[in-house]
Write a protein that holds these residues in place. Structure first.
Motif, PDB file in Angstrom:
ATOM      1  N   ALA A  69       0.833  -1.207   0.000  1.00 15.74           N
ATOM      2  CA  ALA A  69       0.000   0.000   0.000  1.00 15.74           C
ATOM      3  C   ALA A  69       0.866   1.254   0.000  1.00 15.74           C
ATOM      4  O   ALA A  69       0.606   2.204  -0.746  1.00 15.74           O
ATOM      5  CB  ALA A  69      -0.929  -0.013   1.213  1.00 15.74           C
ATOM      6  N   ALA A  70       1.908   1.266   0.831  1.00 17.35           N
ATOM      7  CA  ALA A  70       2.786   2.434   0.900  1.00 17.35           C
ATOM      8  C   ALA A  70       3.495   2.685  -0.427  1.00 17.35           C
ATOM      9  O   ALA A  70       3.568   3.828  -0.895  1.00 17.35           O
ATOM     10  CB  ALA A  70       3.811   2.253   2.020  1.00 17.35           C
ATOM     11  N   VAL A  71       3.985   1.632  -1.039  1.00 20.50           N
ATOM     12  CA  VAL A  71       4.671   1.792  -2.333  1.00 20.50           C
ATOM     13  C   VAL A  71       3.705   2.332  -3.375  1.00 20.50           C
ATOM     14  O   VAL A  71       4.050   3.244  -4.145  1.00 20.50           O
ATOM     15  CB  VAL A  71       5.309   0.463  -2.786  1.00 20.50           C
ATOM     16  CG1 VAL A  71       5.734   0.529  -4.248  1.00 20.50           C
ATOM     17  CG2 VAL A  71       6.519   0.133  -1.911  1.00 20.50           C
ATOM     18  N   ALA A  72       2.496   1.809  -3.436  1.00 18.65           N
ATOM     19  CA  ALA A  72       1.520   2.272  -4.429  1.00 18.65           C
ATOM     20  C   ALA A  72       1.186   3.750  -4.229  1.00 18.65           C
ATOM     21  O   ALA A  72       1.153   4.530  -5.191  1.00 18.65           O
ATOM     22  CB  ALA A  72       0.251   1.430  -4.353  1.00 18.65           C
ATOM     23  N   ILE A  73       0.971   4.143  -2.989  1.00 17.27           N
ATOM     24  CA  ILE A  73       0.606   5.538  -2.706  1.00 17.27           C
ATOM     25  C   ILE A  73       1.780   6.479  -2.968  1.00 17.27           C
ATOM     26  O   ILE A  73       1.632   7.520  -3.618  1.00 17.27           O
ATOM     27  CB  ILE A  73       0.095   5.669  -1.255  1.00 17.27           C
ATOM     28  CG1 ILE A  73      -1.246   4.945  -1.114  1.00 17.27           C
ATOM     29  CG2 ILE A  73      -0.033   7.130  -0.846  1.00 17.27           C
ATOM     30  CD1 ILE A  73      -1.677   4.707   0.319  1.00 17.27           C
ATOM     31  N   ILE A  74       2.965   6.120  -2.478  1.00 19.06           N
ATOM     32  CA  ILE A  74       4.138   6.989  -2.671  1.00 19.06           C
ATOM     33  C   ILE A  74       4.523   7.064  -4.142  1.00 19.06           C
ATOM     34  O   ILE A  74       4.878   8.135  -4.636  1.00 19.06           O
ATOM     35  CB  ILE A  74       5.317   6.522  -1.791  1.00 19.06           C
ATOM     36  CG1 ILE A  74       4.956   6.690  -0.310  1.00 19.06           C
ATOM     37  CG2 ILE A  74       6.590   7.294  -2.118  1.00 19.06           C
ATOM     38  CD1 ILE A  74       5.917   6.014   0.653  1.00 19.06           C
ATOM     39  N   ALA A  75       4.437   5.947  -4.853  1.00 18.21           N
ATOM     40  CA  ALA A  75       4.749   5.963  -6.291  1.00 18.21           C
ATOM     41  C   ALA A  75       3.794   6.875  -7.050  1.00 18.21           C
ATOM     42  O   ALA A  75       4.187   7.555  -8.000  1.00 18.21           O
ATOM     43  CB  ALA A  75       4.712   4.548  -6.858  1.00 18.21           C
ATOM     44  N   ALA A  76       2.536   6.907  -6.629  1.00 13.25           N
ATOM     45  CA  ALA A  76       1.570   7.810  -7.274  1.00 13.25           C
ATOM     46  C   ALA A  76       1.956   9.263  -7.015  1.00 13.25           C
ATOM     47  O   ALA A  76       1.899  10.098  -7.920  1.00 13.25           O
ATOM     48  CB  ALA A  76       0.166   7.531  -6.759  1.00 13.25           C
ATOM     49  N   LEU A  77       2.376   9.560  -5.782  1.00 13.29           N
ATOM     50  CA  LEU A  77       2.739  10.935  -5.431  1.00 13.29           C
ATOM     51  C   LEU A  77       4.074  11.368  -6.040  1.00 13.29           C
ATOM     52  O   LEU A  77       4.196  12.479  -6.547  1.00 13.29           O
ATOM     53  CB  LEU A  77       2.806  11.085  -3.908  1.00 13.29           C
ATOM     54  CG  LEU A  77       1.489  10.896  -3.155  1.00 13.29           C
ATOM     55  CD1 LEU A  77       1.732  10.860  -1.655  1.00 13.29           C
ATOM     56  CD2 LEU A  77       0.501  11.986  -3.524  1.00 13.29           C
ATOM     57  N   VAL A  78       5.058  10.482  -6.000  1.00 14.36           N
ATOM     58  CA  VAL A  78       6.416  10.847  -6.424  1.00 14.36           C
ATOM     59  C   VAL A  78       6.619  10.655  -7.924  1.00 14.36           C
ATOM     60  O   VAL A  78       7.223  11.502  -8.590  1.00 14.36           O
ATOM     61  CB  VAL A  78       7.462  10.033  -5.633  1.00 14.36           C
ATOM     62  CG1 VAL A  78       8.863  10.250  -6.161  1.00 14.36           C
ATOM     63  CG2 VAL A  78       7.389  10.382  -4.152  1.00 14.36           C
ATOM     64  N   TYR A  79       6.136   9.536  -8.450  1.00 11.08           N
ATOM     65  CA  TYR A  79       6.389   9.196  -9.854  1.00 11.08           C
ATOM     66  C   TYR A  79       5.196   9.443 -10.769  1.00 11.08           C
ATOM     67  O   TYR A  79       5.254   9.183 -11.968  1.00 11.08           O
ATOM     68  CB  TYR A  79       6.817   7.735  -9.979  1.00 11.08           C
ATOM     69  CG  TYR A  79       8.098   7.425  -9.236  1.00 11.08           C
ATOM     70  CD1 TYR A  79       9.285   8.095  -9.525  1.00 11.08           C
ATOM     71  CD2 TYR A  79       8.138   6.460  -8.244  1.00 11.08           C
ATOM     72  CE1 TYR A  79      10.455   7.820  -8.856  1.00 11.08           C
ATOM     73  CE2 TYR A  79       9.303   6.170  -7.564  1.00 11.08           C
ATOM     74  CZ  TYR A  79      10.462   6.851  -7.872  1.00 11.08           C
ATOM     75  OH  TYR A  79      11.620   6.564  -7.200  1.00 11.08           O
ATOM     76  N   GLY A  80       4.083   9.890 -10.207  1.00  8.32           N
ATOM     77  CA  GLY A  80       2.920  10.172 -11.025  1.00  8.32           C
ATOM     78  C   GLY A  80       2.222   8.924 -11.541  1.00  8.32           C
ATOM     79  O   GLY A  80       1.468   8.998 -12.515  1.00  8.32           O
ATOM     80  N   GLU A  81       2.443   7.790 -10.893  1.00  5.18           N
ATOM     81  CA  GLU A  81       1.758   6.571 -11.312  1.00  5.18           C
ATOM     82  C   GLU A  81       0.275   6.687 -10.959  1.00  5.18           C
ATOM     83  O   GLU A  81      -0.087   7.341  -9.991  1.00  5.18           O
ATOM     84  CB  GLU A  81       2.396   5.355 -10.644  1.00  5.18           C
ATOM     85  CG  GLU A  81       3.830   5.144 -11.115  1.00  5.18           C
ATOM     86  CD  GLU A  81       4.474   3.894 -10.535  1.00  5.18           C
ATOM     87  OE1 GLU A  81       3.803   3.146  -9.793  1.00  5.18           O
ATOM     88  OE2 GLU A  81       5.654   3.682 -10.830  1.00  5.18           O
ATOM     89  N   SER A  82      -0.557   6.037 -11.740  1.00  3.44           N
ATOM     90  CA  SER A  82      -1.999   6.214 -11.552  1.00  3.44           C
ATOM     91  C   SER A  82      -2.527   5.350 -10.418  1.00  3.44           C
ATOM     92  O   SER A  82      -2.060   4.239 -10.195  1.00  3.44           O
ATOM     93  CB  SER A  82      -2.739   5.879 -12.845  1.00  3.44           C
ATOM     94  OG  SER A  82      -2.570   4.512 -13.157  1.00  3.44           O
ATOM     95  N   LEU A  83      -3.493   5.902  -9.720  1.00  2.00           N
ATOM     96  CA  LEU A  83      -4.263   5.166  -8.723  1.00  2.00           C
ATOM     97  C   LEU A  83      -5.718   5.215  -9.171  1.00  2.00           C
ATOM     98  O   LEU A  83      -6.324   6.275  -9.197  1.00  2.00           O
ATOM     99  CB  LEU A  83      -4.131   5.803  -7.335  1.00  2.00           C
ATOM    100  CG  LEU A  83      -2.871   5.515  -6.544  1.00  2.00           C
ATOM    101  CD1 LEU A  83      -2.897   6.265  -5.215  1.00  2.00           C
ATOM    102  CD2 LEU A  83      -2.701   4.031  -6.300  1.00  2.00           C
ATOM    103  N   THR A  84      -6.240   4.077  -9.537  1.00  2.00           N
ATOM    104  CA  THR A  84      -7.629   3.997  -9.961  1.00  2.00           C
ATOM    105  C   THR A  84      -8.511   3.726  -8.757  1.00  2.00           C
ATOM    106  O   THR A  84      -8.023   3.410  -7.661  1.00  2.00           O
ATOM    107  CB  THR A  84      -7.816   2.868 -10.984  1.00  2.00           C
ATOM    108  OG1 THR A  84      -7.509   1.628 -10.330  1.00  2.00           O
ATOM    109  CG2 THR A  84      -6.904   3.062 -12.196  1.00  2.00           C
ATOM    110  N   LEU A  85      -9.806   3.803  -8.957  1.00  2.00           N
ATOM    111  CA  LEU A  85     -10.743   3.472  -7.898  1.00  2.00           C
ATOM    112  C   LEU A  85     -10.532   2.026  -7.445  1.00  2.00           C
ATOM    113  O   LEU A  85     -10.565   1.730  -6.246  1.00  2.00           O
ATOM    114  CB  LEU A  85     -12.187   3.688  -8.361  1.00  2.00           C
ATOM    115  CG  LEU A  85     -13.273   3.368  -7.340  1.00  2.00           C
ATOM    116  CD1 LEU A  85     -13.107   4.220  -6.083  1.00  2.00           C
ATOM    117  CD2 LEU A  85     -14.636   3.580  -7.951  1.00  2.00           C
ATOM    118  N   ALA A  86     -10.263   1.153  -8.390  1.00  6.00           N
ATOM    119  CA  ALA A  86     -10.031  -0.258  -8.049  1.00  6.00           C
ATOM    120  C   ALA A  86      -8.767  -0.416  -7.213  1.00  6.00           C
ATOM    121  O   ALA A  86      -8.760  -1.170  -6.230  1.00  6.00           O
ATOM    122  CB  ALA A  86      -9.933  -1.096  -9.320  1.00  6.00           C
TER     123      ALA A  86
END
Length: 109
Positions: A69-86
């Motif tokens: 969870a932390a990697v997904a959230i931080i990657a979205a913030l730092v690297y602009g990776e997408s976070l979908t509703l799913a």
């Protein structure tokens, strides 16, 4: 208390190491490589401390679930990776599962 601090630190080190892999994917450089190696080694060492008094299932669930969870959230913030509703829903389910598992007997008998 020491076990929980060790586990939290293990999650933090593993998260940093995993996010640093992104830098290595572009170009292998000595400093990021050493950070990845030290991060994973430190995470596993700290997990052994946590396992002295916590159940292996709980430790692994927290380490892998919270780390993911932390990697997904931080990657979205730092690297602009997408976070979908799913993906956000999946992260919420991971957190809920970790909480339930922790509340149902984290310590050795």
């Amino acid at each position: 208390m020491i076990a929980w601090l060790a586990l939290g630190s293990a999650v933090a080190l593993e998260t940093v190491a995993t996010l640093t892999l992104r830098a290595l994917s572009r170009e292998v450089r000595l400093l990021p490589l050493l950070l990845v190696i030290a991060g994973y080694a430190g995470a596993f060492a700290l997990m052994t401390v946590a396992l002295r008094s916590l159940n292996v299932g709980t430790v692994y669930a927290i380490w892998s679930g919270v780390g993911t969870a932390a990697v997904a959230i931080i990657a979205a913030l730092v690297y602009g990776e997408s976070l979908t509703l799913a993906s956000v829903s999946g992260i919420a389910l991971i957190i809920a599962g970790v909480v339930v598992l922790s509340l149902t007997g984290a310590h050795h008998a």
